[in-house]
Design a protein around this motif. Structure first.
Motif, PDB file in Angstrom:
ATOM      1  N   SER A  68       0.843  -1.205   0.000  1.00  0.00           N
ATOM      2  CA  SER A  68       0.000   0.000   0.000  1.00  0.00           C
ATOM      3  C   SER A  68       0.874   1.250   0.000  1.00  0.00           C
ATOM      4  CB  SER A  68      -0.911   0.026   1.223  1.00  0.00           C
ATOM      5  OG  SER A  68      -1.449  -1.235   1.521  1.00  0.00           O
ATOM      6  N   TRP A  69       1.845   1.285   0.913  1.00  0.00           N
ATOM      7  CA  TRP A  69       2.739   2.439   1.013  1.00  0.00           C
ATOM      8  C   TRP A  69       3.559   2.610  -0.270  1.00  0.00           C
ATOM      9  CZ3 TRP A  69       3.284   6.018   4.960  1.00  0.00           C
ATOM     10  CH2 TRP A  69       2.593   5.757   6.139  1.00  0.00           C
ATOM     11  N   ASN A  70       4.111   1.509  -0.766  1.00  0.00           N
ATOM     12  CA  ASN A  70       4.963   1.591  -1.953  1.00  0.00           C
ATOM     13  C   ASN A  70       4.191   2.019  -3.199  1.00  0.00           C
ATOM     14  OD1 ASN A  70       7.256   0.904  -0.580  1.00  0.00           O
ATOM     15  ND2 ASN A  70       7.287  -1.227  -1.220  1.00  0.00           N
ATOM     16  N   SER A  71       2.917   1.582  -3.288  1.00  0.00           N
ATOM     17  CA  SER A  71       2.106   1.971  -4.442  1.00  0.00           C
ATOM     18  C   SER A  71       1.898   3.482  -4.477  1.00  0.00           C
ATOM     19  CB  SER A  71       0.754   1.253  -4.406  1.00  0.00           C
ATOM     20  OG  SER A  71       0.920  -0.136  -4.514  1.00  0.00           O
ATOM     21  N   VAL A  72       1.537   4.052  -3.321  1.00  0.00           N
ATOM     22  CA  VAL A  72       1.336   5.503  -3.259  1.00  0.00           C
ATOM     23  C   VAL A  72       2.658   6.233  -3.489  1.00  0.00           C
ATOM     24  CG1 VAL A  72       0.640   7.426  -1.777  1.00  0.00           C
ATOM     25  CG2 VAL A  72      -0.668   5.309  -1.750  1.00  0.00           C
ATOM     26  N   LEU A  73       3.725   5.718  -2.890  1.00  0.00           N
ATOM     27  CA  LEU A  73       5.043   6.333  -3.068  1.00  0.00           C
ATOM     28  C   LEU A  73       5.436   6.344  -4.546  1.00  0.00           C
ATOM     29  CD1 LEU A  73       7.556   7.537  -1.730  1.00  0.00           C
ATOM     30  CD2 LEU A  73       8.423   5.219  -1.423  1.00  0.00           C
ATOM     31  N   THR A  74       5.175   5.242  -5.235  1.00  0.00           N
ATOM     32  CA  THR A  74       5.471   5.167  -6.669  1.00  0.00           C
ATOM     33  C   THR A  74       4.621   6.166  -7.445  1.00  0.00           C
ATOM     34  OG1 THR A  74       6.005   2.823  -6.467  1.00  0.00           O
ATOM     35  CG2 THR A  74       5.527   3.637  -8.673  1.00  0.00           C
ATOM     36  N   GLY A  75       3.333   6.252  -7.094  1.00  0.00           N
ATOM     37  CA  GLY A  75       2.449   7.196  -7.769  1.00  0.00           C
ATOM     38  C   GLY A  75       2.907   8.629  -7.594  1.00  0.00           C
ATOM     39  N   LEU A  76       3.286   8.995  -6.367  1.00  0.00           N
ATOM     40  CA  LEU A  76       3.768  10.354  -6.118  1.00  0.00           C
ATOM     41  C   LEU A  76       5.073  10.609  -6.853  1.00  0.00           C
ATOM     42  CD1 LEU A  76       3.004  10.629  -2.295  1.00  0.00           C
ATOM     43  CD2 LEU A  76       1.849  11.866  -4.139  1.00  0.00           C
ATOM     44  N   SER A  77       5.912   9.574  -6.917  1.00  0.00           N
ATOM     45  CA  SER A  77       7.192   9.711  -7.605  1.00  0.00           C
ATOM     46  C   SER A  77       6.998   9.920  -9.110  1.00  0.00           C
ATOM     47  CB  SER A  77       8.036   8.453  -7.351  1.00  0.00           C
ATOM     48  OG  SER A  77       9.259   8.510  -8.026  1.00  0.00           O
ATOM     49  N   GLN A  78       5.990   9.236  -9.670  1.00  0.00           N
ATOM     50  CA  GLN A  78       5.767   9.309 -11.119  1.00  0.00           C
ATOM     51  C   GLN A  78       4.834  10.439 -11.525  1.00  0.00           C
ATOM     52  OE1 GLN A  78       4.237   5.421 -12.031  1.00  0.00           O
ATOM     53  NE2 GLN A  78       6.239   4.436 -11.956  1.00  0.00           N
ATOM     54  N   LYS A  79       3.787  10.685 -10.720  1.00  0.00           N
ATOM     55  CA  LYS A  79       2.730  11.612 -11.129  1.00  0.00           C
ATOM     56  C   LYS A  79       2.676  12.884 -10.291  1.00  0.00           C
ATOM     57  CE  LYS A  79       1.048   8.855 -14.301  1.00  0.00           C
ATOM     58  NZ  LYS A  79      -0.164   8.089 -14.137  1.00  0.00           N
ATOM     59  N   GLY A  80       2.934  12.748  -8.997  1.00  0.00           N
ATOM     60  CA  GLY A  80       2.788  13.898  -8.117  1.00  0.00           C
ATOM     61  C   GLY A  80       4.063  14.718  -8.092  1.00  0.00           C
ATOM     62  N   PRO A  81       4.033  15.860  -7.431  1.00  0.00           N
ATOM     63  CA  PRO A  81       5.281  16.600  -7.220  1.00  0.00           C
ATOM     64  C   PRO A  81       6.282  15.717  -6.486  1.00  0.00           C
ATOM     65  CG  PRO A  81       3.373  17.928  -6.592  1.00  0.00           C
ATOM     66  CD  PRO A  81       2.870  16.548  -6.844  1.00  0.00           C
ATOM     67  N   SER A  82       7.516  15.699  -6.961  1.00  0.00           N
ATOM     68  CA  SER A  82       8.514  14.792  -6.381  1.00  0.00           C
ATOM     69  C   SER A  82       8.771  15.083  -4.913  1.00  0.00           C
ATOM     70  CB  SER A  82       9.816  14.889  -7.180  1.00  0.00           C
ATOM     71  OG  SER A  82       9.624  14.396  -8.486  1.00  0.00           O
ATOM     72  N   GLU A  83       8.615  16.370  -4.522  1.00  0.00           N
ATOM     73  CA  GLU A  83       8.834  16.682  -3.109  1.00  0.00           C
ATOM     74  C   GLU A  83       7.797  16.012  -2.213  1.00  0.00           C
ATOM     75  OE1 GLU A  83       6.883  20.317  -5.069  1.00  0.00           O
ATOM     76  OE2 GLU A  83       8.430  18.840  -5.511  1.00  0.00           O
ATOM     77  N   ASP A  84       6.584  15.772  -2.762  1.00  0.00           N
ATOM     78  CA  ASP A  84       5.562  15.047  -1.994  1.00  0.00           C
ATOM     79  C   ASP A  84       5.982  13.598  -1.770  1.00  0.00           C
ATOM     80  OD1 ASP A  84       4.084  17.312  -1.915  1.00  0.00           O
ATOM     81  OD2 ASP A  84       2.525  16.662  -3.301  1.00  0.00           O
ATOM     82  N   ALA A  85       6.645  13.011  -2.772  1.00  0.00           N
ATOM     83  CA  ALA A  85       7.129  11.631  -2.628  1.00  0.00           C
ATOM     84  C   ALA A  85       8.183  11.554  -1.526  1.00  0.00           C
ATOM     85  CB  ALA A  85       7.716  11.136  -3.952  1.00  0.00           C
ATOM     86  N   VAL A  86       9.051  12.570  -1.462  1.00  0.00           N
ATOM     87  CA  VAL A  86      10.083  12.587  -0.418  1.00  0.00           C
ATOM     88  C   VAL A  86       9.443  12.701   0.959  1.00  0.00           C
ATOM     89  CG1 VAL A  86      12.043  13.875   0.500  1.00  0.00           C
ATOM     90  CG2 VAL A  86      11.819  13.548  -1.968  1.00  0.00           C
ATOM     91  N   LYS A  87       8.428  13.565   1.096  1.00  0.00           N
ATOM     92  CA  LYS A  87       7.722  13.697   2.377  1.00  0.00           C
ATOM     93  C   LYS A  87       7.028  12.390   2.754  1.00  0.00           C
ATOM     94  CE  LYS A  87       6.809  18.660   1.886  1.00  0.00           C
ATOM     95  NZ  LYS A  87       5.770  19.680   1.603  1.00  0.00           N
ATOM     96  N   PHE A  88       6.402  11.757   1.762  1.00  0.00           N
ATOM     97  CA  PHE A  88       5.689  10.505   2.025  1.00  0.00           C
ATOM     98  C   PHE A  88       6.654   9.418   2.485  1.00  0.00           C
ATOM     99  CE2 PHE A  88       3.392   6.614   0.852  1.00  0.00           C
ATOM    100  CZ  PHE A  88       2.147   6.884   1.403  1.00  0.00           C
ATOM    101  N   PHE A  89       7.850   9.420   1.918  1.00  0.00           N
ATOM    102  CA  PHE A  89       8.872   8.452   2.329  1.00  0.00           C
ATOM    103  C   PHE A  89       9.239   8.662   3.797  1.00  0.00           C
ATOM    104  CE2 PHE A  89      13.350   7.263   2.947  1.00  0.00           C
ATOM    105  CZ  PHE A  89      13.297   5.936   2.565  1.00  0.00           C
ATOM    106  N   SER A  90       9.290   9.925   4.220  1.00  0.00           N
ATOM    107  CA  SER A  90       9.602  10.198   5.639  1.00  0.00           C
ATOM    108  C   SER A  90       8.478   9.688   6.540  1.00  0.00           C
ATOM    109  CB  SER A  90       9.835  11.692   5.856  1.00  0.00           C
ATOM    110  OG  SER A  90       8.639  12.423   5.701  1.00  0.00           O
ATOM    111  N   TYR A  91       7.204   9.782   6.066  1.00  0.00           N
ATOM    112  CA  TYR A  91       6.084   9.229   6.844  1.00  0.00           C
ATOM    113  C   TYR A  91       6.205   7.717   6.947  1.00  0.00           C
ATOM    114  CZ  TYR A  91       3.962  13.801   5.792  1.00  0.00           C
ATOM    115  OH  TYR A  91       3.723  15.133   5.668  1.00  0.00           O
TER     116      TYR A  91
END
Length: 702
Positions: free
Chosen positions: A371-394
């Motif tokens: 679940s976490w990795n799917s969202v992280l991948t989506g943010l990395s590919q589609k969302g602002p990359s800085e959001d992916a970095v924040k999500f990784f910290s969560y």
């Protein structure tokens, strides 16, 4: 035992009330003191799943024999409660009851299921002591199965050789062990030694799971022929495995032929196997048709059905949303695997669907790493990359352990942001978590350092893993040098891949063609493209043609690029045409660019790229009326240019902004500084001589 009591026991199975009543009847009439009657009641309790009541009766029995102990031990092992069974077995030996072949067989079955090798060795010692190893085929087979399930295949082979007359169960257990460790050669070698009359569905079904590669398709057809020769083609377990194997080998037509041959005897596993096959081979329309056909039958769908069909919805938003509704209707939305499939589906859709993926993630109660990795991948590919970095910290602060997939995704976001300092910190964390040598993490590190301009660090990461023949890492290094304009180095690496027998794939050729494009190696790039299928047996995809078009466009060979597109065996997709449009613009080919743009606007009328490219091109050519016309069409169709973003890394925090952005809390000070810098630049431009002689210190204090 009285006939009517036996009849009561038969009819009371699965009903606690009836069983208790029968038990009471046996006590009332004094039958319960008979060990045979007690054993029958005990067995009925266990078969109905009432282990607690069975144990209570067992404790109250005035007389117990080996059958009593075996019945209880069997009940606990069948329920996955090996520790309880082991305690009973210990008590059985302490009270002087003799264990027999059935006792050992049931215990070994429990040990095999729990993979408790240390207990299995103890049982084996007792088996040898009791003389059951050779002359009892059931105990011998159970020993083979135990060692096989514990992945001790050499011990399984030794136990098998001790059996005087092995039967089909013994052979199947041994073959199953080598299947489990994926030893194709030994598994099929044993299969060749097995007597034909012993072969059954338990032999073929496990073997077929090994045949999951196109290179093994001929062997799969030989096995299929053997199945037909033995008249086992209607065995549902074999057919289900056959469908999966043919799909894994890339032969969907053969899979469908086996599927259709089952007629009305298909079960849900058959349907799910065919659905999964269509999904794996990207036969999406066929998967949808099959799913609708399945819904028309009376077979009840399950979780696996939905996870399979959802994986085919990456380009079909309407069908995917309809499936989401069906999932809710079936009450499966809180099933983690189904929700994960839905999240992954939504991240494959256009960017606007990313919120749906996030909403599903937030409402999912039992989140797992997928679940976490799917969202992280989506943010990395589609969302602002800085959001992916924040999500990784969560994710790092949650109770879920970060894996190589998460590290790869966040490192790719660091690549997009070109945040070297943050990337180095994640590199340190990956090293601390022992993922530095993982091929996917390493490839992401290579890309991150390459994009951050530190090609030396990328090379160091590559050197740590290049000897492992990791295709992913080699591809990343070739692409890294390509981005740095070192096309010849990329070509040299490609040659090394070939010489060292590193497996080439589609990404390899995309990377090396990109290298040729960035370095102007036109002849070398075209030779590689044209040799892909005849020499390397890899069919070119649209991304390879796009790279070749870019190669020719950068070299100013627009007409050759046009000829290449016209000769493509595939229909050019938007990526190819956009690349060609960029080449036309760079070379000033306005007429050709207009034709391509019109075609693109028919394919993607809502994509801003084509409008903006045309507008800029007309501006360059000072064709103001045409530019105004493009702007007008954009306005009429409601197409807006997606603003470009910039970002800067300050003290481990990524700050993103676009033109005239005032969202930053320090925006007033930032704009004042920008104004000061602008004035300084104007001032220095107005006095070139002073600018040339100015001291850096003077500039800093001005």
């Amino acid at each position: 035992m009285k006939p009517f009591l036996a009849s009561l026991l038969e009819s009371s199975l699965h009903s606690l009330q009836k069983l208790s009543s029968t038990h009471s009847h046996a006590i009332k009439h004094g039958y319960i003191s008979d060990v045979y009657v007690s054993n029958r009641v005990l067995d009925s309790y266990i078969k109905s799943g009432f282990l607690g009541h069975a144990h209570n009766l067992f404790d109250e029995m005035p007389h117990r024999d080996t059958v009593s102990w075996n019945t209880m031990i069997s009940g606990y092992t069948s329920s996955g409660k090996l520790d309880n069974a082991w305690r009973l077995f210990t008590c059985m030996r302490r009270y002087g009851s003799d264990a027999d072949g059935f006792t050992f067989s049931r215990l070994l079955k429990g040990v095999a299921s729990a993979k408790r090798f240390e207990l299995g060795e103890q049982v084996h010692a007792l088996v040898v002591k009791g003389g059951y190893e050779c002359n009892n085929v059931y105990v011998g087979s159970a020993l083979v199965d135990m060692y096989a399930k514990c992945e001790r295949v050499e011990d399984a082979l030794d136990a098998f050789e001790e059996i005087w007359e092995p039967n089909s169960v013994s052979w199947n257990a041994l073959i199953g062990g080598f299947v489990q460790v994926r030893d194709v050669e030994t598994a099929f070698g044993l299969f060749g030694c097995m007597e034909v009359k012993m072969m059954d569905d338990g032999t073929f079904a496990p073997l077929l799971t090994l045949l999951d590669d196109p290179m093994l398709c001929n062997l799969l057809r030989e096995v299929h022929g053997k199945v037909l020769k033995l008249g086992l083609e209607e065995e549902i377990t074999i057919c289900n495995a056959m469908v999966s194997s043919y799909a894994d080998c890339g032969s969907v037509s053969d899979a469908k032929r086996v599927f259709d041959g089952l007629g009305g005897s298909k079960d849900l596993i058959t349907w799910n196997s065919m659905l999964a096959g269509f999904s794996k081979l990207e036969r999406k329309d066929s998967a949808f048709e099959l799913f609708v056909e399945l819904l028309r039958t009376r077979i009840e769908t399950d979780v696996y059905t939905y996870t399979s069909i959802l994986s085919s919805c990456d380009e079909h938003q309407f069908f995917g949303q309809s499936l989401h509704c069906l999932v809710i209707k079936k009450g499966l939305e809180q099933v983690t695997s189904v929700s994960n499939a839905l999240i992954f589906m939504y991240i494959q859709f256009p960017t606007c669907f990313m919120n749906d993926a996030l909403s599903l993630f937030e409402t999912l109660e039992a989140k797992d790493l997928v679940s976490w990795n799917s969202v992280l991948t989506g943010l990395s590919q589609k969302g602002p990359s800085e959001d992916a970095v924040k999500f990784f910290s969560y994710l790092g602060s949650s109770n879920i352990e970060v894996d190589d997939y998460a590290f790869s995704a966040v490192l790719r976001s660091c690549s997009d942001l070109a945040t070297l300092q943050l990337g180095q910190q994640i590199h340190a964390l990956a090293t601390k978590s022992s993922f530095e040598s993982n091929e996917f993490v390493t490839s992401s590190l290579i890309l991150m350092y390459s994009k951050c301009g530190v090609i030396e660090n990328a090379q160091r990461c590559f050197q740590q893993i290049c000897s492992t023949h990791s295709t992913v890492a080699w591809n990343a290094m070739i692409l890294g040098y390509a981005q740095h304009g070192s096309g010849q180095v990329s070509l040299d690496l490609f040659s090394q891949m070939c010489n060292q027998n590193v497996k080439l794939d589609h990404v390899t050729f995309t990377a090396v063609l990109t290298a040729c494009s960035h370095s102007g190696l036109v002849q070398e790039g075209l030779e590689l493209l044209h040799s892909m299928e005849p020499v390397y047996k890899i069919q070119p995809r649209t991304e390879h043609y796009a790279a070749a078009v870019d190669l020719l466009g950068r070299a100013g060979l627009v007409n050759k690029a046009k000829e290449l597109i016209e000769s493509m065996p595939l229909s050019p997709d938007p990526m190819v045409l956009k690349t060609f449009l960029g080449a036309c613009r760079a070379c000033g080919e306005i007429e050709m660019a207009t034709q391509v743009a019109n075609h693109l606007l028919e394919m993607e009328p809502d994509d801003h790229f084509t409008y903006v490219s045309l507008s800029h091109m007309y501006s360059d050519a000072k064709k103001w009326e045409e530019k105004a016309s493009v702007k007008k069409v954009m306005k009429e169709r409601g197409v807006k240019k997606v603003p470009g973003w910039s970002w800067i890394e300050i003290r481990n925090e990524v700050c993103a902004f676009n033109a005239e952005d005032r969202s930053h809390p320090l925006c007033e000070k930032i704009y004042l500084m920008v104004e000061d810098l602008t004035q300084e630049m104007k001032w220095f431009d107005s006095d070139n001589e002073f600018n040339y002689q100015a001291s850096p210190l003077d500039v800093n204090h001005s």
